[in-house]
Design an enzyme around this catalytic site. Structure first.
Site, short mmCIF file in Angstrom:
data_model
loop_
_atom_site.label_atom_id
_atom_site.label_comp_id
_atom_site.label_asym_id
_atom_site.label_seq_id
_atom_site.Cartn_x
_atom_site.Cartn_y
_atom_site.Cartn_z
N ALA A 35 -24.30 23.32 15.87
CA ALA A 35 -23.80 23.27 17.25
C ALA A 35 -24.98 23.05 18.20
O ALA A 35 -26.04 23.62 18.02
CB ALA A 35 -23.10 24.57 17.60
N ASP A 36 -24.76 22.20 19.21
CA ASP A 36 -25.76 22.07 20.26
C ASP A 36 -25.29 22.84 21.49
O ASP A 36 -24.24 23.49 21.45
CB ASP A 36 -26.05 20.59 20.57
CG ASP A 36 -24.83 19.83 21.09
OD1 ASP A 36 -23.90 20.46 21.65
OD2 ASP A 36 -24.81 18.60 20.96
N SER A 37 -26.04 22.79 22.57
CA SER A 37 -25.70 23.61 23.74
C SER A 37 -24.34 23.25 24.33
O SER A 37 -23.60 24.13 24.76
CB SER A 37 -26.79 23.52 24.80
OG SER A 37 -27.01 22.17 25.18
N ASP A 39 -21.80 22.04 22.61
CA ASP A 39 -20.83 22.58 21.66
C ASP A 39 -20.58 24.07 21.91
O ASP A 39 -19.44 24.54 21.82
CB ASP A 39 -21.32 22.41 20.21
CG ASP A 39 -21.36 20.97 19.75
OD1 ASP A 39 -20.54 20.16 20.22
OD2 ASP A 39 -22.23 20.66 18.91
#
Length: 83
Positions: A35-37, A39
Site C-alpha cells: 500500500a502507498d500513502s 492507498d
C-alpha cells in the site's frame, strides 16, 4: 455473520487488490500488501464506511499514522467498541 477480521480482510482485499491469503493480522500494509500513502487514505475511508453501521467514528490522520498492520486496524476498531 462475519467476524471483524473477515470484514477488515475483505475491505483490504478490495482496496489493495490483494489476495485474501496475504491478508493476515500480522501483514504490514506497506511492506507486505504494497500500500502507498494514497492507498492508506482510501483504506481508512473504506473501513469507516464498512463499520459505520456499528459505530460512528473517524480515523483521524494521527490514528492512521499508527496503523501499520491489519491487526492495528482490528485493535483500532475494538477501541471504538466494534468486536
Amino acid at each position: 455473520m462475519a467476524t471483524v477480521f473477515e470484514r477488515v480482510r475483505d475491505v483490504v482485499v478490495r482496496q489493495l487488490k490483494g489476495s485474501p491469503d496475504e491478508v493476515t493480522p500480522e501483514a504490514s500494509l506497506v511492506e507486505d500488501l504494497r500500500a502507498d500513502s494514497l492507498d492508506i487514505v482510501d483504506l481508512t475511508i473504506a473501513i469507516e464506511e464498512e463499520f459505520a453501521d456499528q459505530a460512528e467514528f473517524e480515523i483521524r490522520d494521527e490514528d492512521a499514522e499508527n496503523i501499520k498492520t491489519v491487526q492495528d486496524i482490528i485493535d483500532f476498531l475494538a477501541h471504538q467498541g466494534i468486536h
